[in-house]
Design a protein around this motif. Structure first.
Motif, PDB file in Angstrom:
ATOM      1  N   LEU A  18      41.678  44.487  33.280  1.00 34.53           N
ATOM      2  CA  LEU A  18      41.478  43.045  33.100  1.00 34.53           C
ATOM      3  C   LEU A  18      40.217  42.556  33.809  1.00 34.53           C
ATOM      4  CD1 LEU A  18      45.098  41.634  33.768  1.00 34.53           C
ATOM      5  CD2 LEU A  18      44.201  42.797  31.772  1.00 34.53           C
ATOM      6  N   ASP A  37      35.028  45.974  43.646  1.00 34.23           N
ATOM      7  CA  ASP A  37      36.169  46.877  43.444  1.00 34.23           C
ATOM      8  C   ASP A  37      36.183  47.887  44.590  1.00 34.23           C
ATOM      9  OD1 ASP A  37      37.836  47.632  40.528  1.00 34.23           O
ATOM     10  OD2 ASP A  37      38.033  48.972  42.258  1.00 34.23           O
ATOM     11  N   HIS A  63      34.578  46.958  47.772  1.00 32.12           N
ATOM     12  CA  HIS A  63      35.363  45.895  48.397  1.00 32.12           C
ATOM     13  C   HIS A  63      36.850  46.231  48.362  1.00 32.12           C
ATOM     14  CE1 HIS A  63      36.705  41.384  47.830  1.00 32.12           C
ATOM     15  NE2 HIS A  63      36.911  41.804  49.065  1.00 32.12           N
ATOM     16  N   ASP A  64      37.437  46.316  49.547  1.00 32.71           N
ATOM     17  CA  ASP A  64      38.897  46.420  49.628  1.00 32.71           C
ATOM     18  C   ASP A  64      39.420  45.011  49.897  1.00 32.71           C
ATOM     19  OD1 ASP A  64      41.531  46.683  50.312  1.00 32.71           O
ATOM     20  OD2 ASP A  64      41.228  48.271  51.798  1.00 32.71           O
ATOM     21  N   VAL A  65      40.140  44.435  48.944  1.00 26.26           N
ATOM     22  CA  VAL A  65      40.544  43.025  49.062  1.00 26.26           C
ATOM     23  C   VAL A  65      41.513  42.752  50.210  1.00 26.26           C
ATOM     24  CG1 VAL A  65      40.118  42.388  46.653  1.00 26.26           C
ATOM     25  CG2 VAL A  65      42.377  43.266  47.315  1.00 26.26           C
ATOM     26  N   ASN A  91      41.696  39.178  40.991  1.00 25.53           N
ATOM     27  CA  ASN A  91      42.333  40.026  39.975  1.00 25.53           C
ATOM     28  C   ASN A  91      42.842  41.366  40.522  1.00 25.53           C
ATOM     29  OD1 ASN A  91      42.570  41.315  37.089  1.00 25.53           O
ATOM     30  ND2 ASN A  91      41.113  42.594  38.195  1.00 25.53           N
ATOM     31  N   TYR A 156      56.464  44.689  44.228  1.00 22.09           N
ATOM     32  CA  TYR A 156      55.446  44.142  43.314  1.00 22.09           C
ATOM     33  C   TYR A 156      55.817  42.718  42.905  1.00 22.09           C
ATOM     34  CZ  TYR A 156      52.364  43.844  39.205  1.00 22.09           C
ATOM     35  OH  TYR A 156      51.419  43.459  38.288  1.00 22.09           O
ATOM     36  N   LYS A 160      53.729  39.257  43.599  1.00 22.25           N
ATOM     37  CA  LYS A 160      53.218  38.427  42.511  1.00 22.25           C
ATOM     38  C   LYS A 160      53.864  37.034  42.528  1.00 22.25           C
ATOM     39  CE  LYS A 160      50.175  41.193  40.740  1.00 22.25           C
ATOM     40  NZ  LYS A 160      48.750  40.820  40.734  1.00 22.25           N
ATOM     41  N   GLY A 187      51.704  39.357  30.587  1.00 26.48           N
ATOM     42  CA  GLY A 187      52.815  40.252  30.242  1.00 26.48           C
ATOM     43  C   GLY A 187      52.307  41.674  30.240  1.00 26.48           C
ATOM     44  N   ILE A 189      49.843  44.332  29.283  1.00 26.96           N
ATOM     45  CA  ILE A 189      48.457  44.431  28.795  1.00 26.96           C
ATOM     46  C   ILE A 189      48.033  45.902  28.907  1.00 26.96           C
ATOM     47  CG2 ILE A 189      46.127  43.500  28.977  1.00 26.96           C
ATOM     48  CD1 ILE A 189      48.225  41.242  28.716  1.00 26.96           C
ATOM     49  N   THR A 191      46.303  48.690  29.935  1.00 29.17           N
ATOM     50  CA  THR A 191      45.317  49.130  30.944  1.00 29.17           C
ATOM     51  C   THR A 191      45.850  50.382  31.635  1.00 29.17           C
ATOM     52  OG1 THR A 191      46.315  47.956  32.794  1.00 29.17           O
ATOM     53  CG2 THR A 191      44.717  46.715  31.499  1.00 29.17           C
TER      54      THR A 191
HETATM   55  N1  LIG Z   1      48.189  45.530  32.893  1.00 23.05           N
HETATM   56  C1  LIG Z   1      49.216  44.727  32.897  1.00 23.05           C
HETATM   57  O1  LIG Z   1      50.096  44.826  32.030  1.00 23.05           O
HETATM   58  C2  LIG Z   1      49.357  43.647  33.925  1.00 23.05           C
HETATM   59  C3  LIG Z   1      50.405  42.739  33.773  1.00 23.05           C
HETATM   60  C4  LIG Z   1      50.566  41.737  34.692  1.00 23.05           C
HETATM   61  C5  LIG Z   1      49.680  41.603  35.748  1.00 23.05           C
HETATM   62  N2  LIG Z   1      48.664  42.496  35.890  1.00 23.05           N
HETATM   63  C6  LIG Z   1      47.766  42.291  37.032  1.00 23.05           C
HETATM   64  O2  LIG Z   1      46.424  42.260  36.569  1.00 23.05           O
HETATM   65  C7  LIG Z   1      45.547  42.718  37.581  1.00 23.05           C
HETATM   66  C8  LIG Z   1      44.637  43.793  37.003  1.00 23.05           C
HETATM   67  O3  LIG Z   1      45.449  44.870  36.559  1.00 23.05           O
HETATM   68  P1  LIG Z   1      44.970  45.982  35.534  1.00 23.05           P
HETATM   69  O4  LIG Z   1      46.085  46.207  34.611  1.00 23.05           O
HETATM   70  O5  LIG Z   1      43.634  45.645  35.017  1.00 23.05           O
HETATM   71  O6  LIG Z   1      44.923  47.207  36.537  1.00 23.05           O
HETATM   72  P2  LIG Z   1      43.930  48.464  36.660  1.00 23.05           P
HETATM   73  O7  LIG Z   1      44.657  49.430  37.500  1.00 23.05           O
HETATM   74  O8  LIG Z   1      43.410  48.866  35.337  1.00 23.05           O
HETATM   75  O9  LIG Z   1      42.726  47.840  37.493  1.00 23.05           O
HETATM   76  C9  LIG Z   1      42.906  47.363  38.814  1.00 23.05           C
HETATM   77  C10 LIG Z   1      41.588  47.452  39.563  1.00 23.05           C
HETATM   78  O10 LIG Z   1      41.831  47.007  40.904  1.00 23.05           O
HETATM   79  C11 LIG Z   1      41.175  47.890  41.796  1.00 23.05           C
HETATM   80  N3  LIG Z   1      41.831  47.880  43.106  1.00 23.05           N
HETATM   81  C12 LIG Z   1      43.017  48.446  43.469  1.00 23.05           C
HETATM   82  N4  LIG Z   1      43.243  48.244  44.773  1.00 23.05           N
HETATM   83  C13 LIG Z   1      42.193  47.525  45.243  1.00 23.05           C
HETATM   84  C14 LIG Z   1      41.859  47.004  46.515  1.00 23.05           C
HETATM   85  N5  LIG Z   1      42.636  47.200  47.600  1.00 23.05           N
HETATM   86  N6  LIG Z   1      40.711  46.296  46.644  1.00 23.05           N
HETATM   87  C15 LIG Z   1      39.896  46.099  45.579  1.00 23.05           C
HETATM   88  N7  LIG Z   1      40.136  46.594  44.361  1.00 23.05           N
HETATM   89  C16 LIG Z   1      41.297  47.285  44.191  1.00 23.05           C
HETATM   90  C17 LIG Z   1      41.261  49.262  41.122  1.00 23.05           C
HETATM   91  O11 LIG Z   1      40.271  50.146  41.631  1.00 23.05           O
HETATM   92  C18 LIG Z   1      41.051  48.884  39.662  1.00 23.05           C
HETATM   93  O12 LIG Z   1      39.693  48.924  39.289  1.00 23.05           O
HETATM   94  C19 LIG Z   1      46.435  43.214  38.721  1.00 23.05           C
HETATM   95  O13 LIG Z   1      46.530  42.220  39.709  1.00 23.05           O
HETATM   96  C20 LIG Z   1      47.792  43.420  38.034  1.00 23.05           C
HETATM   97  O14 LIG Z   1      48.855  43.307  38.943  1.00 23.05           O
HETATM   98  C21 LIG Z   1      48.483  43.517  35.011  1.00 23.05           C
END
Ligand SMILES: NC(=O)c1ccc[n+]([C@@H]2O[C@H](COP(=O)([O-])OP(=O)(O)OC[C@H]3O[C@@H](n4cnc5c(N)ncnc54)[C@H](O)[C@@H]3O)[C@@H](O)[C@H]2O)c1
Length: 260
Positions: A18, A37, A63-65, A91, A156, A160, A187, A189, A191
Motif C-alpha cells: 500500500l 521504510d 526508517h524504523d517507525v 502506513n 494486531y 489497529k 479490508g 488487499i 500485498t
Molecule cells: N494488505 C492488507 O490486506 C491490509 C489490510 C488492512 C490493513 N493493512 C495495513 O496496511 C499497511 C501496509 O500493509 P501492506 O499490506 O502494504 O504490507 P507490506 O508488508 O506489503 O508492506 C509493509 C511495509 O512496511 C515496512 N515496515 C515493516 N516494519 C517497519 C518498521 N518498523 N518501520 C518502517 N517500515 C516498516 C516493510 O518493510 C514494508 O515495506 C499496514 O499498516 C497494514 O497493517 C493491510
C-alpha cells in the motif's frame, strides 16, 4: 495544476504494498514525496521509479517507525529537502499472528511499538511542521481487524484499534491548527502482508470466494482513497474512519476473509 501540487508528503512503509502504491500516486498527483521504510533497498527502488517519471520529486530514507530518534532524523532530512511536511501517511505496519494463549508480552509489545506507537510518534514529530505550514492532513492506516477480527490476531487487532481511536482523538485536538486526521481502514488487499496471512492457496481462494465482490482490493485502490484525504477535496473530512473493504464488513455471511 495537479491535485497535490504544493504538498509535501511523508509516507512510511513505502517500499512495498500500500505504501509503495501511495508514494507513486501522490507523486503523480504533484506532491513532493519523502518515502521511508525499514527496508531501504525496497524504498530506494520505488523512489527511482518515481524520479524517472518526475525528476527530483521524491527521496528515500531508511526508517524504523518505532524509533523516535529515527523519526526526528527523517523529518529533519525531509523538511531540509522539500520544506514543511503537510501530508503524513502513517502506513508502515506488521502483521502479528499469535493465538490468544501463546501471546507473550514481547510479541504484544512489538505489534504495539510498530503499529501504534510508531504512528503516534510520527504524528507528534510532524505536527510542529504542519503548524508552521498552517495546514496538514494526517492519514493513519488502521485495518478492518480494528472493527471485526478473526482468530489469532489479538495483538494486531489491539494495535489497529489504537490507531483508529487515536486518529479520532488527534482530529479533535488538532482541528484548531487546520490539521485534519483520518484513519483508512482496509479490508483484504493483495500485498506481501496478505500472503503471510493466508498460509495456503486453499485458504486464500476461500477468502476470495467469500468476498462480496469476489476479489481482493489492490494497493492502488487504497492509494486513491489516501490521495483524496491528502488533497483539499477532503477539506471538511476529519475524524473519520474510512472503510475500504468491498463490503466485507457488512456481509453477515462472510467470515473466512476477515484476516487482516
Ligand atoms: N494488505 C492488507 O490486506 C491490509 C489490510 C488492512 C490493513 N493493512 C495495513 O496496511 C499497511 C501496509 O500493509 P501492506 O499490506 O502494504 O504490507 P507490506 O508488508 O506489503 O508492506 C509493509 C511495509 O512496511 C515496512 N515496515 C515493516 N516494519 C517497519 C518498521 N518498523 N518501520 C518502517 N517500515 C516498516 C516493510 O518493510 C514494508 O515495506 C499496514 O499498516 C497494514 O497493517 C493491510
Amino acid at each position: 495544476m495537479r491535485r497535490l501540487s504544493g504538498k509535501v508528503a511523508l509516507i512510511t512503509g513505502a517500499g512495498n504494498g500500500l505504501g509503495a502504491a501511495t508514494a507513486k500516486l501522490l507523486a503523480e498527483e504533484g506532491a513532493k514525496v519523502i518515502a521511508t521504510d525499514i527496508a531501504y533497498e525496497s524504498v530506494e527502488k520505488i523512489v527511482e521509479e518515481i524520479n524517472k517519471l518526475s525528476k527530483e520529486s521524491a527521496i528515500a530514507l531508511k526508517h524504523d517507525v518505532s524509533s523516535k530518534k529515527e523519526w526526528l532524523t527523517v523529518v529533519e532530512e525531509g523538511v531540509k529537502t522539500f520544506g514543511p511536511i503537510t501530508v503524513l501517511v502513517n502506513n508502515a505496519g506488521i502483521l502479528a499472528t499469535t493465538k490468544y494463549d501463546q501471546l507473550t508480552y514481547e510479541k504484544w509489545q512489538k505489534a504495539m511499538d510498530i503499529n501504534a506507537w510508531g504512528q503516534f510518534v510520527g504524528m507528534q514529530t510532524v505536527i510542529p511542521h504542519m503548524k508552521e505550514a498552517g495546514v496538514g492532513s494526517i492519514i493513519n492506516v488502521a485495518s478492518i481487524a480494528a472493527v471485526n477480527s478473526s482468530g489469532g490476531l489479538t495483538a494486531y487487532t489491539a494495535s489497529k484499534g489504537a490507531v483508529d481511536a487515536m486518529s479520532r482523538a488527534a482530529a479533535v485536538e488538532l482541528g484548531e491548527f487546520n490539521i485534519r486526521v483520518n484513519a483508512v481502514v482496509p479490508g483484504t488487499i493483495q500485498t506481501q502482508m496478505l500472503e503471510e496471512a493466508f498460509p495456503t492457496k486453499e485458504i486464500k481462494e476461500a477468502s476470495i470466494a467469500s468476498q462480496p465482490l469476489k476479489r481482493m482490493g489492490r494497493p492502488i485502490d487504497v492509494a486513491h482513497l489516501v490521495a483524496y484525504l491528502a488533497s483539499d477535496e477532503s477539506y471538511f473530512t476529519s475524524g473519520t474512519s474510512q472503510l475500504i473493504d468491498g463490503a466485507l464488513n457488512v456481509d453477515a455471511s462472510s467470515s473466512a476473509a476477515k484476516l487482516t
